[in-house]
Design a protein around this motif. Structure first.
Motif, PDB file in Angstrom:
ATOM      1  N   UNK A 261       0.806  -1.219   0.000  1.00  0.00           N
ATOM      2  CA  UNK A 261       0.000   0.000   0.000  1.00  0.00           C
ATOM      3  C   UNK A 261       0.844   1.277   0.000  1.00  0.00           C
ATOM      4  N   UNK A 262       2.137   1.158   0.218  1.00  0.00           N
ATOM      5  CA  UNK A 262       2.998   2.330   0.289  1.00  0.00           C
ATOM      6  C   UNK A 262       3.300   2.847  -1.115  1.00  0.00           C
ATOM      7  N   UNK A 263       3.473   4.154  -1.234  1.00  0.00           N
ATOM      8  CA  UNK A 263       3.662   4.802  -2.535  1.00  0.00           C
ATOM      9  C   UNK A 263       5.041   5.444  -2.617  1.00  0.00           C
ATOM     10  N   UNK A 264       5.816   5.071  -3.630  1.00  0.00           N
ATOM     11  CA  UNK A 264       7.130   5.673  -3.819  1.00  0.00           C
ATOM     12  C   UNK A 264       8.058   5.450  -2.646  1.00  0.00           C
ATOM     13  N   UNK A 265       7.881   4.354  -1.936  1.00  0.00           N
ATOM     14  CA  UNK A 265       8.652   4.086  -0.718  1.00  0.00           C
ATOM     15  C   UNK A 265       9.944   3.332  -1.034  1.00  0.00           C
ATOM     16  N   UNK A 266      10.923   3.474  -0.146  1.00  0.00           N
ATOM     17  CA  UNK A 266      12.181   2.727  -0.280  1.00  0.00           C
ATOM     18  C   UNK A 266      12.097   1.382   0.459  1.00  0.00           C
ATOM     19  N   UNK A 267      10.885   0.947   0.740  1.00  0.00           N
ATOM     20  CA  UNK A 267      10.695  -0.355   1.368  1.00  0.00           C
ATOM     21  C   UNK A 267      11.229  -0.418   2.783  1.00  0.00           C
TER      22      UNK A 267
ATOM     23  N   UNK B  53      14.035   0.033   3.977  1.00  0.00           N
ATOM     24  CA  UNK B  53      15.008   1.059   4.357  1.00  0.00           C
ATOM     25  C   UNK B  53      14.333   2.345   4.842  1.00  0.00           C
ATOM     26  N   UNK B  54      13.033   2.456   4.618  1.00  0.00           N
ATOM     27  CA  UNK B  54      12.303   3.668   4.970  1.00  0.00           C
ATOM     28  C   UNK B  54      11.677   3.550   6.356  1.00  0.00           C
ATOM     29  N   UNK B  55      11.245   4.683   6.882  1.00  0.00           N
ATOM     30  CA  UNK B  55      10.550   4.674   8.181  1.00  0.00           C
ATOM     31  C   UNK B  55       9.300   3.811   8.092  1.00  0.00           C
ATOM     32  N   UNK B  56       8.502   4.043   7.039  1.00  0.00           N
ATOM     33  CA  UNK B  56       7.254   3.299   6.909  1.00  0.00           C
ATOM     34  C   UNK B  56       7.492   1.808   6.704  1.00  0.00           C
ATOM     35  N   UNK B  57       8.593   1.459   6.020  1.00  0.00           N
ATOM     36  CA  UNK B  57       8.927   0.059   5.834  1.00  0.00           C
ATOM     37  C   UNK B  57       9.277  -0.616   7.148  1.00  0.00           C
ATOM     38  N   UNK B  58       9.981   0.095   8.017  1.00  0.00           N
ATOM     39  CA  UNK B  58      10.318  -0.460   9.326  1.00  0.00           C
ATOM     40  C   UNK B  58       9.098  -0.517  10.239  1.00  0.00           C
ATOM     41  N   UNK B  59       8.183   0.440  10.058  1.00  0.00           N
ATOM     42  CA  UNK B  59       6.918   0.374  10.797  1.00  0.00           C
ATOM     43  C   UNK B  59       6.167  -0.904  10.403  1.00  0.00           C
ATOM     44  N   UNK B  60       6.151  -1.194   9.102  1.00  0.00           N
ATOM     45  CA  UNK B  60       5.472  -2.397   8.615  1.00  0.00           C
ATOM     46  C   UNK B  60       6.081  -3.667   9.208  1.00  0.00           C
ATOM     47  N   UNK B  61       7.397  -3.645   9.423  1.00  0.00           N
ATOM     48  CA  UNK B  61       8.097  -4.840   9.919  1.00  0.00           C
ATOM     49  C   UNK B  61       8.081  -4.956  11.444  1.00  0.00           C
ATOM     50  N   UNK B  62       7.640  -3.925  12.135  1.00  0.00           N
ATOM     51  CA  UNK B  62       7.634  -3.938  13.602  1.00  0.00           C
ATOM     52  C   UNK B  62       6.693  -5.025  14.125  1.00  0.00           C
ATOM     53  N   UNK B  63       7.005  -5.616  15.277  1.00  0.00           N
ATOM     54  CA  UNK B  63       6.161  -6.710  15.793  1.00  0.00           C
ATOM     55  C   UNK B  63       4.767  -6.282  16.233  1.00  0.00           C
ATOM     56  N   UNK B  64       4.594  -5.023  16.606  1.00  0.00           N
ATOM     57  CA  UNK B  64       3.286  -4.561  17.061  1.00  0.00           C
ATOM     58  C   UNK B  64       3.167  -3.058  16.920  1.00  0.00           C
ATOM     59  N   UNK B  65       1.984  -2.514  17.147  1.00  0.00           N
ATOM     60  CA  UNK B  65       1.758  -1.098  16.926  1.00  0.00           C
ATOM     61  C   UNK B  65       2.545  -0.219  17.908  1.00  0.00           C
TER      62      UNK B  65
END
Length: 217
Positions: free
Chosen positions: A103-109, A111-123
């Motif tokens: 769902x992310x747009x133009x993201x570095x996966x 390596x990005x903040x949002x990518x690491x948020x996605x990989x985090x174990x919980x909110x």
């Protein structure tokens, strides 16, 4: 333009509002939003696509060459805000990492903040990580203060976005060019179209027109 907003405001229901968008320059996104709404029977599915339409345009501009540095900062700040808040909302809803990344747009996966948020174990971990990466120590505190809800977190992220935008405009000694004017006007039109579509679910036409035109549509 005000004329376009007025046309959508005349629509008797949400479906008609989306159909009207196709006649004022939004043919492709209107068609997709109508299909999403017809399938989900939930107006939020259509509004989510309209959001993505705007941010995908930003990502496309950022991927090009030749824009002023300040333009990159301003548009990049908007895109970062969208991606981080999207990742946090989906993490909060219990969505898996790969679904969030799609769902992310133009993201570095990852390596990005949002990518690491996605990989985090919980909110809670995701909020803590986002705060650390973005230099917002108050982010985790805002999350706890709100009883583990996201509105205060998103407010802090939005304040950071506007702070970066204001800093970029202040230091620039050059005209930021037509590109920012284009995106400003496009954002206002999209936001007003979204507000109208949402308002058609709940409010009277007179209240709708008054509220939308008060925004300067």
């Amino acid at each position: 333009s005000k004329e376009n907003i007025s046309l959508v405001a005349q629509a008797p229901n949400f479906t008609s509002a989306l159909m009207t968008m196709s006649r004022i320059g939004y043919e492709e996104i209107s068609s997709k939003a109508l299909a999403a709404y017809g399938k989900a029977k939930d107006y939020r599915a259509a509004l989510r696509l309209i959001d993505k339409y705007y941010y995908e345009d930003i990502a496309k501009t950022l991927s090009g060459k030749g824009e002023e540095r300040e333009v990159g900062i301003i548009l990049g700040s908007e895109l970062e805000f969208y991606n981080v808040t999207t990742a946090l909302r989906m993490k909060n809803a219990g969505m898996p990492e790969q679904a969030i990344l799609r769902e992310l747009i133009g993201s570095r996966g990852l390596n990005s903040v949002e990518g690491q948020v996605a990989a985090a174990p919980g909110i809670a971990d995701a909020v803590e990580l986002a705060g650390a990466r973005l230099g917002l120590k108050e982010l985790a505190a805002a999350y706890r203060r709100a009883g583990s809800l996201l509105p205060d977190v998103e407010l802090e992220l939005e304040k950071r976005m506007y702070s970066k935008i204001l800093s970029a405009t202040r230091v620039s000694v050059l005209s930021l060019g037509a590109v920012l004017g284009y995106f400003y006007l496009k954002r206002r039109e999209i936001e007003n179209l979204r507000a109208i579509a949402l308002s058609l679910q709940f409010t009277s036409k007179e209240e709708l027109r008054k509220n939308v035109y008060a925004l300067g549509a």
